[in-house]
Design a protein around this motif. Structure first.
Motif, PDB file in Angstrom:
ATOM      1  N   SER A  83       1.002  -1.198   0.104  1.00 47.53           N
ATOM      2  CA  SER A  83      -0.081  -0.011  -0.159  1.00 47.53           C
ATOM      3  C   SER A  83       0.726   1.260   0.205  1.00 47.53           C
ATOM      4  O   SER A  83       1.910   1.189   0.282  1.00 47.53           O
ATOM      5  CB  SER A  83      -0.991   0.018   1.206  1.00 47.53           C
TER       6      SER A  83
ATOM      7  N   GLU B 261     -13.054   0.111  -1.843  1.00 46.37           N
ATOM      8  CA  GLU B 261     -12.416  -0.853  -1.410  1.00 46.37           C
ATOM      9  C   GLU B 261     -10.948  -0.783  -1.216  1.00 46.37           C
ATOM     10  O   GLU B 261     -10.216  -0.820  -0.083  1.00 46.37           O
ATOM     11  CB  GLU B 261     -12.654  -2.102  -2.038  1.00 46.37           C
ATOM     12  N   ASN B 262     -10.235  -0.392  -2.338  1.00 42.77           N
ATOM     13  CA  ASN B 262      -8.788  -0.008  -2.076  1.00 42.77           C
ATOM     14  C   ASN B 262      -8.371   1.491  -2.349  1.00 42.77           C
ATOM     15  O   ASN B 262      -7.041   1.502  -2.271  1.00 42.77           O
ATOM     16  CB  ASN B 262      -8.248  -0.707  -3.458  1.00 42.77           C
ATOM     17  N   THR B 263      -9.352   2.261  -2.405  1.00 45.93           N
ATOM     18  CA  THR B 263      -8.832   3.818  -2.486  1.00 45.93           C
ATOM     19  C   THR B 263      -9.425   4.509  -1.550  1.00 45.93           C
ATOM     20  O   THR B 263     -10.623   4.464  -1.413  1.00 45.93           O
ATOM     21  CB  THR B 263      -9.308   4.281  -3.642  1.00 45.93           C
TER      22      THR B 263
ATOM     23  N   ASN C 146      -4.449   0.781  -1.548  1.00 45.06           N
ATOM     24  CA  ASN C 146      -4.273  -0.712  -0.842  1.00 45.06           C
ATOM     25  C   ASN C 146      -4.077  -1.790  -1.528  1.00 45.06           C
ATOM     26  O   ASN C 146      -5.057  -1.925  -2.738  1.00 45.06           O
ATOM     27  CB  ASN C 146      -5.069  -0.777   0.337  1.00 45.06           C
ATOM     28  N   SER C 147      -3.650  -2.910  -1.110  1.00 45.88           N
ATOM     29  CA  SER C 147      -3.319  -4.104  -1.916  1.00 45.88           C
ATOM     30  C   SER C 147      -3.267  -3.887  -3.505  1.00 45.88           C
ATOM     31  O   SER C 147      -4.075  -4.325  -4.350  1.00 45.88           O
ATOM     32  CB  SER C 147      -4.904  -4.847  -1.598  1.00 45.88           C
TER      33      SER C 147
END
Length: 326
Positions: A38, A73-75, A91-92
């Protein structure tokens, strides 16, 4: 004539590029991230845009980039108006996340384009540049250390430690950043360089990045107040309060003593005057309370010569004072 036309076209083209891309928003240019990891990217903007909407856009060309929702989910896009900055937390990450992105501020009209700046994100199993801990915590007055790693291909590239607040960078060696704090950068010439910040102040907290060549990795430094410094501060405040109270009480006692001394001195002077007058004062006091005034009787002890303008010394005018026994 043809040359002038070309020059005019070039100037207009440069002006167009400046209008479309030379905004006040700033961010890093090339960020490296490890696969599955991340990263948080700082985006700085002009203070006049505190209340404007901020967003993250994906794509090589600005005019057709894809706006990424601020919360996914990732931002996560977070605005910090007090610091004139917003951050984009990713992330991820996987290899497909590599590419061009934009930090953008919405202007809200069709004449002036949104304020923006671009960067390139590289996600790989072995990034060219990385850090041991992208978030570092310390205490005011103490020191923090950050180790920046680089690959063999970047051994001869310039190493820098930069801060986002003023976009200043420090190279290998020791640099005094203020009256108390300092930055010491040492490079082993093989795989890493180490950054040590000493004498930290509250203003030293914020976003930094390790820079090797054209690759950067963001690092956030968080500072907390040193408990020992707090205790010393509280103790100093208590001492100052005690001194103030003691000084106030002492001043009041001194003032009271002066007042008492002045009153005593005046009383002593009065007693001294009464003693010097002796019984006369007492007699007058007695007479003022026990004297009755009788009739005034005029008597002439000698006949005055009509030719004299003034009475002779034998002429007496007197009255009888009758004292009362009451």
């Amino acid at each position: 004539m043809h040359c002038n036309s070309l020059m005019g076209t070039l100037i207009l083209f440069l002006l167009f590029l400046c209008i479309s891309g030379c905004g006040s928003t700033r961010t890093l240019k090339h960020v490296a991230v490890k696969l599955g990891g991340s990263v948080t990217i700082p985006c700085l903007y002009d203070q006049r845009y505190k209340s404007n909407r901020k967003y993250w856009c994906s794509g090589y060309y600005w005019y057709n980039c894809r706006i990424v929702p601020n919360v996914t989910e990732n931002t996560l896009v977070t605005n910090y108006p007090a610091q004139n900055m917003f951050t984009v937390e990713l992330n991820s990450l996987n290899v497909s996340n590599s590419g061009w992105y934009w930090c953008a501020v919405e202007i809200g009209n069709h004449v002036q384009p949104d304020d923006k700046d671009y960067l390139y994100l590289t996600v790989s199993t072995a990034p060219a540049v990385s850090v041991l801990g992208s978030r570092v915590s310390g205490e005011e007055g103490s020191s923090v250390s950050v180790q920046c790693l680089y690959s063999a291909a970047y051994q001869n590239k310039q190493k820098q430690w930069c801060r986002s607040t003023d976009w200043s960078c420090y190279t290998v060696g020791r640099t005094h950043t203020s009256q108390n704090s300092a930055v010491q950068i040492s490079d082993d010439g093989k795989t890493s360089f180490n950054v040590v910040m000493t004498g930290l102040k509250k203003s030293d907290a914020g976003w930094y990045w390790c820079s090797v060549g054209d690759v950067q990795v963001p690092v956030h430094i968080k500072l907390s107040q040193n408990p020992d410094r707090v205790d010393q501060s509280d103790e100093g405040a208590q001492i100052n309060t005690t001194v103030l109270v003691f000084s106030t009480v002492s001043g009041l006692l001194l003032l009271l003593s002066v007042i008492v001394l002045v009153i005593w001195k005046l009383k002593q002077e009065c007693i001294t005057k009464e003693d010097s007058n002796g019984g006369l004062n007492l007699w007058f006091h007695f007479m003022q309370r026990n004297v009755l005034y009788g009739p005034v009787v005029f008597s002439r002890t000698a006949r005055r010569d009509p030719t004299q303008l003034f009475p002779t010394k034998h002429d007496v005018i007197y009255s009888d004072i009758i004292a009362s026994s009451q």
